[in-house]
Design an enzyme around this catalytic site. Structure first.
Site, PDB file in Angstrom:
ATOM      1  CG  ASP A 103      -0.267  -0.160   2.548  1.00  0.00           C
ATOM      2  OD1 ASP A 103       0.922   0.189   2.672  1.00  0.00           O
ATOM      3  OD2 ASP A 103      -0.935  -0.639   3.497  1.00  0.00           O
ATOM      4  CG  HIS A 118       3.818 -10.077  -0.073  1.00  0.00           C
ATOM      5  ND1 HIS A 118       3.000 -10.347   0.995  1.00  0.00           N
ATOM      6  CD2 HIS A 118       4.741 -11.073  -0.082  1.00  0.00           C
ATOM      7  CE1 HIS A 118       3.415 -11.460   1.608  1.00  0.00           C
ATOM      8  NE2 HIS A 118       4.472 -11.908   0.976  1.00  0.00           N
ATOM      9  CB  CYS A 149       2.728  -9.610 -25.495  1.00  0.00           C
ATOM     10  SG  CYS A 149       1.901  -9.768 -23.902  1.00  0.00           S
TER      11      CYS A 149
END
Ligand code: NAD
Length: 244
Positions: A103, A118, A149
């Site tokens: 966050d 993370h 892509c």
């Protein structure tokens, strides 16, 4: 009440490492994964949305959930625990802040060096190729597509069943192993490999301290347990040790 022995140790310690989890942002209004979600999302378990399988099954649902979390974070502000850790960094010659949170609230509170285990909600990457993508065309499709892509874009966060960024976890292991005092704050200590960091610190002779209002699987192994909310305990600790 902060134990006097801990205050004395912190005054002379040089290497301190801290691991934070979702609980440290709870007082900023960001729900942890163990709390019930609100509104539209009340019917979903976060642990079932934060997986590559969930994204493959229903990419729009997962993208929308992260968009909602991004809004929550954007509207939140750091709380006294984030500010206390930013201040602690200025008092110590060697201070390492390792977070499981995505966050940015530590950085917004002024912490300069943050090891993010993370990932970060503010970044986006290609689901197929893994490369960070900063801009893309909004066509109304959800999730948007990778400009390189054509694959779906996803948040650059680590989902359950995914590997952690190698550099971040290596540095975290090193710093935990070299810490004189290791804090485990606002984490349920069940998500691996982050949950093993306090154990590594303990095995290498560190004093380990848990700050959490609720016991965790690691509570019994801690040198000190400061039971309570991080936003209350951390400013008190800072005041007791450094006087601000
Ligand atoms: P968790 O949800 O498993 O556990 C949260 C812990 O915080 C619990 O032990 C709880 O008792 C404690 N807690 C609650 N309020 C607290 C407070 N005021 N002060 C101190 N502790 C408090 O969270 P986790 O251990 O971080 O692991 C789950 C995963 O959830 C992680 O991968 C993390 O990335 C992700 N997550 C991140 C955020 C965020 O970025 N803010 C929010 C939710 C989940």
């Amino acid at each position: 009440m902060i134990p006097l022995e801990l205050i004395a140790t912190l005054r002379t310690a040089t290497h301190i490492a801290v691991l934070t989890g979702a609980g440290i942002s709870a007082e900023s209004g960001i729900p942890t994964f163990r709390e019930a979600q609100t509104g539209l999302w009340a019917q979903y378990e976060p642990t079932e949305l934060a997986t590559p399988e969930a994204f493959r099954r229903n990419p729009k649902l997962v993208w929308d959930w992260y968009a909602w979390r991004r809004t929550l974070v954007a509207n939140a502000t750091p709380n006294p625990s984030h500010f206390a850790l930013a201040a602690m960094e200025t008092h110590l010659p060697s201070f390492t802040l390792i977070t499981q949170n995505i966050d940015s609230l530590h950085q917004r509170a002024g912490s300069r060096k943050v090891i993010e285990l993370h990932g970060n909600l503010a970044r986006t990457k290609c689901f197929r190729e893994g490369v960070i993508v900063e801009t893309w065309e909004e066509t109304g499709e959800t999730p948007p597509r990778c400009p390189r892509c054509g694959g779906f874009l996803r948040p650059d966060v680590v989902w359950f069943n995914e590997a952690l960024p190698a550099e971040a976890i290596k540095t975290a292991y090193d710093k935990a192993g070299g810490a004189e005092v290791f804090f485990s704050i606002g984490t349920s200590a069940v998500v691996q490999p982050a949950a093993s960091l306090p154990i590594i610190a303990l095995q290498n002779g560190a004093i380990v301290v848990e700050i959490n209002p609720t016991p965790t699987p690691l509570t019994d192994r801690m040198t000190f347990v400061l039971e309570g909310k991080a936003g209350v305990v951390l400013p008190e600790l800072l005041q007791s040790v450094w006087g601000n």
